[in-house]
Scaffold this motif. Structure first.
Motif, PDB file in Angstrom:
ATOM      1  N   GLN A   1       0.292  46.009  32.216  1.00  0.00           N
ATOM      2  CA  GLN A   1      -0.442  47.342  31.837  1.00  0.00           C
ATOM      3  C   GLN A   1       0.102  47.933  30.713  1.00  0.00           C
ATOM      4  OE1 GLN A   1      -0.932  49.894  34.993  1.00  0.00           O
ATOM      5  NE2 GLN A   1      -3.114  50.517  34.582  1.00  0.00           N
TER       6      GLN A   1
ATOM      7  N   SER B   1      -0.389  51.407  29.970  1.00  0.00           N
ATOM      8  CA  SER B   1       0.069  52.839  30.702  1.00  0.00           C
ATOM      9  C   SER B   1      -0.710  53.051  31.692  1.00  0.00           C
ATOM     10  CB  SER B   1      -0.015  53.703  29.645  1.00  0.00           C
ATOM     11  OG  SER B   1      -1.401  54.190  29.512  1.00  0.00           O
TER      12      SER B   1
ATOM     13  N   ARG C   1      -0.384  53.108  36.623  1.00  0.00           N
ATOM     14  CA  ARG C   1       0.429  53.063  37.805  1.00  0.00           C
ATOM     15  C   ARG C   1       1.196  51.798  37.814  1.00  0.00           C
ATOM     16  NH1 ARG C   1      -2.116  56.735  41.758  1.00  0.00           N
ATOM     17  NH2 ARG C   1      -3.999  57.434  40.572  1.00  0.00           N
TER      18      ARG C   1
ATOM     19  N   ASP D   1      -5.660  47.093  32.410  1.00  0.00           N
ATOM     20  CA  ASP D   1      -5.463  46.205  33.451  1.00  0.00           C
ATOM     21  C   ASP D   1      -6.660  45.482  33.625  1.00  0.00           C
ATOM     22  OD1 ASP D   1      -6.896  48.290  34.456  1.00  0.00           O
ATOM     23  OD2 ASP D   1      -5.732  48.469  36.262  1.00  0.00           O
ATOM     24  N   ASP D   2      -7.631  46.010  33.484  1.00  0.00           N
ATOM     25  CA  ASP D   2      -8.946  45.298  33.688  1.00  0.00           C
ATOM     26  C   ASP D   2      -9.372  44.075  32.750  1.00  0.00           C
ATOM     27  OD1 ASP D   2     -10.381  47.837  35.153  1.00  0.00           O
ATOM     28  OD2 ASP D   2      -9.096  48.377  33.684  1.00  0.00           O
TER      29      ASP D   2
ATOM     30  N   GLY E   1      -3.275  44.312  39.882  1.00  0.00           N
ATOM     31  CA  GLY E   1      -3.711  44.667  41.334  1.00  0.00           C
ATOM     32  C   GLY E   1      -4.515  43.490  41.702  1.00  0.00           C
TER      33      GLY E   1
ATOM     34  N   ASN F   1      -6.837  43.942  43.619  1.00  0.00           N
ATOM     35  CA  ASN F   1      -8.199  44.473  43.325  1.00  0.00           C
ATOM     36  C   ASN F   1      -8.872  44.037  42.057  1.00  0.00           C
ATOM     37  OD1 ASN F   1      -6.003  46.412  42.711  1.00  0.00           O
ATOM     38  ND2 ASN F   1      -7.716  47.677  42.025  1.00  0.00           N
ATOM     39  N   VAL F   2      -8.011  44.136  41.048  1.00  0.00           N
ATOM     40  CA  VAL F   2      -8.676  43.897  39.966  1.00  0.00           C
ATOM     41  C   VAL F   2      -8.887  42.550  39.497  1.00  0.00           C
ATOM     42  CG1 VAL F   2      -8.156  43.983  37.419  1.00  0.00           C
ATOM     43  CG2 VAL F   2      -7.611  46.106  38.595  1.00  0.00           C
TER      44      VAL F   2
ATOM     45  N   ALA G   1       2.652  48.922  44.066  1.00  0.00           N
ATOM     46  CA  ALA G   1       1.318  49.388  43.907  1.00  0.00           C
ATOM     47  C   ALA G   1       0.212  48.952  45.055  1.00  0.00           C
ATOM     48  CB  ALA G   1       0.702  49.004  42.702  1.00  0.00           C
TER      49      ALA G   1
ATOM     50  N   CYS H   1      -2.408  49.312  47.927  1.00  0.00           N
ATOM     51  CA  CYS H   1      -3.373  50.306  48.295  1.00  0.00           C
ATOM     52  C   CYS H   1      -4.562  49.501  48.847  1.00  0.00           C
ATOM     53  CB  CYS H   1      -4.002  50.882  46.946  1.00  0.00           C
ATOM     54  SG  CYS H   1      -4.529  49.594  45.875  1.00  0.00           S
TER      55      CYS H   1
ATOM     56  N   TYR I   1     -15.966  48.825  42.143  1.00  0.00           N
ATOM     57  CA  TYR I   1     -15.619  47.740  42.314  1.00  0.00           C
ATOM     58  C   TYR I   1     -17.011  46.845  42.893  1.00  0.00           C
ATOM     59  CZ  TYR I   1     -11.055  48.998  41.518  1.00  0.00           C
ATOM     60  OH  TYR I   1      -9.979  49.557  41.018  1.00  0.00           O
TER      61      TYR I   1
ATOM     62  N   ILE J   1     -10.446  53.012  45.696  1.00  0.00           N
ATOM     63  CA  ILE J   1      -9.034  52.815  46.054  1.00  0.00           C
ATOM     64  C   ILE J   1      -8.478  53.753  47.122  1.00  0.00           C
ATOM     65  CG2 ILE J   1      -6.856  52.418  44.944  1.00  0.00           C
ATOM     66  CD1 ILE J   1      -8.053  50.855  42.943  1.00  0.00           C
ATOM     67  N   VAL J   2      -7.608  53.584  48.075  1.00  0.00           N
ATOM     68  CA  VAL J   2      -7.248  54.673  48.841  1.00  0.00           C
ATOM     69  C   VAL J   2      -5.665  54.323  48.901  1.00  0.00           C
ATOM     70  CG1 VAL J   2      -7.210  55.960  50.995  1.00  0.00           C
ATOM     71  CG2 VAL J   2      -9.391  54.914  50.034  1.00  0.00           C
ATOM     72  N   SER J   3      -4.821  55.423  48.779  1.00  0.00           N
ATOM     73  CA  SER J   3      -3.478  55.072  49.059  1.00  0.00           C
ATOM     74  C   SER J   3      -3.153  56.081  50.051  1.00  0.00           C
ATOM     75  CB  SER J   3      -2.814  55.450  47.627  1.00  0.00           C
ATOM     76  OG  SER J   3      -1.426  55.377  47.757  1.00  0.00           O
TER      77      SER J   3
HETATM   78  O1  PRT Z   1      -5.977  52.139  31.760  1.00  0.00           O
HETATM   79  P1  PRT Z   1      -6.156  51.043  32.903  1.00  0.00           P
HETATM   80  O2  PRT Z   1      -7.635  50.351  32.979  1.00  0.00           O
HETATM   81  O3  PRT Z   1      -5.157  50.038  32.671  1.00  0.00           O
HETATM   82  O4  PRT Z   1      -5.574  51.742  34.238  1.00  0.00           O
HETATM   83  P2  PRT Z   1      -6.543  51.933  35.598  1.00  0.00           P
HETATM   84  O5  PRT Z   1      -6.785  53.634  35.217  1.00  0.00           O
HETATM   85  O6  PRT Z   1      -7.681  51.403  35.624  1.00  0.00           O
HETATM   86  O7  PRT Z   1      -5.504  51.841  36.818  1.00  0.00           O
HETATM   87  P3  PRT Z   1      -4.563  52.491  37.413  1.00  0.00           P
HETATM   88  O8  PRT Z   1      -3.138  53.027  36.564  1.00  0.00           O
HETATM   89  O9  PRT Z   1      -4.878  53.943  37.916  1.00  0.00           O
HETATM   90  O10 PRT Z   1      -4.172  51.811  38.690  1.00  0.00           O
HETATM   91  C1  PRT Z   1      -3.572  50.276  38.503  1.00  0.00           C
HETATM   92  C2  PRT Z   1      -3.586  49.793  39.938  1.00  0.00           C
HETATM   93  O11 PRT Z   1      -2.769  50.448  40.836  1.00  0.00           O
HETATM   94  C3  PRT Z   1      -4.915  49.902  40.469  1.00  0.00           C
HETATM   95  O12 PRT Z   1      -5.820  48.566  40.302  1.00  0.00           O
HETATM   96  C4  PRT Z   1      -4.588  49.382  42.059  1.00  0.00           C
HETATM   97  O13 PRT Z   1      -4.325  48.171  42.199  1.00  0.00           O
HETATM   98  C5  PRT Z   1      -3.129  50.239  42.066  1.00  0.00           C
HETATM   99  N1  PRT Z   1      -3.188  51.412  42.810  1.00  0.00           N
HETATM  100  C6  PRT Z   1      -2.480  51.750  43.789  1.00  0.00           C
HETATM  101  C7  PRT Z   1      -4.210  52.393  42.734  1.00  0.00           C
HETATM  102  C8  PRT Z   1      -3.604  53.344  43.794  1.00  0.00           C
HETATM  103  N2  PRT Z   1      -2.611  52.920  44.245  1.00  0.00           N
HETATM  104  C9  PRT Z   1      -4.467  54.754  43.684  1.00  0.00           C
HETATM  105  N3  PRT Z   1      -4.078  55.593  44.643  1.00  0.00           N
HETATM  106  N4  PRT Z   1      -5.059  52.673  41.781  1.00  0.00           N
HETATM  107  C10 PRT Z   1      -5.609  53.804  41.975  1.00  0.00           C
HETATM  108  N5  PRT Z   1      -5.328  54.943  42.623  1.00  0.00           N
HETATM  109  C11 PRT Z   1      -6.292  56.010  42.644  1.00  0.00           C
HETATM  110  C12 PRT Z   1      -7.561  55.834  43.276  1.00  0.00           C
HETATM  111  O14 PRT Z   1      -8.569  55.319  42.189  1.00  0.00           O
HETATM  112  C13 PRT Z   1      -8.195  57.237  43.851  1.00  0.00           C
HETATM  113  O15 PRT Z   1      -8.655  58.024  42.884  1.00  0.00           O
HETATM  114  O16 PRT Z   1      -5.600  57.088  43.467  1.00  0.00           O
HETATM  115  C14 PRT Z   1      -6.800  57.742  43.987  1.00  0.00           C
HETATM  116  C15 PRT Z   1      -6.603  57.821  45.552  1.00  0.00           C
HETATM  117  O17 PRT Z   1      -5.118  58.044  46.192  1.00  0.00           O
HETATM  118  P4  PRT Z   1      -4.808  58.888  47.377  1.00  0.00           P
HETATM  119  O18 PRT Z   1      -3.412  58.762  47.630  1.00  0.00           O
HETATM  120  O19 PRT Z   1      -5.444  60.279  47.086  1.00  0.00           O
HETATM  121  O20 PRT Z   1      -5.533  58.118  48.426  1.00  0.00           O
END
Ligand code: PRT
Ligand code: ZN
Length: 283
Positions: free
Chosen positions: A7, A9, A11, A50-51, A68, A70-71, A88, A90, A117, A156-158
């Protein structure tokens, strides 16, 4: 040459780069052009969203990728997991407004659910025999119920704090996910060999992360007991100290075992206990 997609930029980026660097790959992280050569390993790094990675790996534009789960599952592309990477972590979960009564997945029968998703959600609904209206949203899914767009969401939940602050409660875990290394199902023999080499290093790095090295001084008459307490990989190393009747004991323990054994070690007279991280571990 093995082309590794990570990825650009987000997570996963820092952890992906860190892992490759821990594996000894010299990567230029300053410029982050689309493609960069690793200087001392037959690999090229591709920085992508990542997608897009599952598609690129399936098409052979990249040979392996870090994404991930999930992706990967959402993409439905024919890629295979070659290593679970343990970061990562979740969940992909269904959530509903917190004041709604929820007795099971039948809640969603005939309801509207918003998610990014769609494929994962549809598979889940099909498996449960539930028919619901699935709305695809690409961002800020958690606000959908509040603006009347949906009865529930899947996202997604963390930690759960995003759901909480939007007045939602998590009701079903549809999937647990972590970062994985995926590869094209049919790599050439040359690429397969490079991947084997990389995976050997990845295993050594990941294995070391779960362990710590412990050193302590023990009175000789307690050595036998102390060795029994230490849940080492094999038998520990015991070296005599300059001070008579004392020895130094070295071994490897699992990350969180230290707190379980510390009291017992002290009771048996162990002193000068040192715990140090391990960088690589090959067994
Ligand atoms: O730009 P690009 O498409 O490359 O990135 P992206 O924005 O699609 O993805 P990114 O960087 O946000 O996340 C990449 C991957 O990290 C995800 O596909 C997951 O596999 C993993 N991951 C792990 C997470 C989280 N933890 C996470 N907490 N991805 C997203 N979140 C977000 C979630 O969408 C929600 O908005 O965080 C929020 C929930 O977090 P909590 O802690 O409040 O529950
Ligand atoms: Zn993305």
């Amino acid at each position: 040459m093995l082309k590794i997609a990570i990825q650009k930029s987000g997570r996963l980026s820092e952890k992906s780069i860190e892992l490759l660097q821990d594996c000894g790959l010299k990567i230029d992280t300053v410029q982050r052009k689309l493609i960069a050569d690793a200087k001392n390993f037959p690999a090229q790094i591709l920085y992508l969203r990542d997608d897009d990675i599952p598609q690129y790996v399936a098409d052979g534009v990249a040979d392996v990728g870090i994404i991930g789960e999930n992706v990967m599952l959402e993409s439905g592309k024919p890629v295979k997991v070659v290593k679970e990477l343990g970061f990562a972590g979740c969940r992909v979960s269904l959530a509903v407004p917190k004041d709604r009564q929820y007795d099971g997945p039948e809640f969603f029968e005939g309801k509207k659910i918003a998610t990014t998703y769609v494929r994962i959600l549809q598979n889940f609904l099909d498996e449960k025999g539930i028919s619901a209206e699935v709305h695809h949203i690409s961002g800020s899914v958690e606000i959908a119920p509040n603006i009347g767009l949906a009865d529930g969401i899947m996202d997604i939940v963390s930690t759960g704090s995003t759901l909480l602050s939007n007045g939602l409660k998590e009701v079903e875990t549809v999937l647990t996910s972590q970062a994985v290394m995926v590869s094209q199902p049919a790599l050439t023999a040359e690429k397969e060999e490079i991947l084997e080499k990389l995976l050997f290093r990845v295993n050594a790095v990941l294995k070391a992360k779960g362990y710590q090295y412990i050193l302590l001084n023990a009175p000789n008459e307690q050595l036998e007991e102390i060795i029994k307490i230490l849940p080492g990989m094999r038998s520990p190393t015991v070296l005599p100290l300059a001070e008579e009747n004392w020895s130094s004991v070295h071994t490897v323990i699992e990350d969180n075992q230290f707190w379980d054994v510390i009291d017992a070690l002290k009771e048996h007279g162990a002193q000068g206990i040192i715990i140090v991280p391990i960088e690589k571990m090959v067994s």
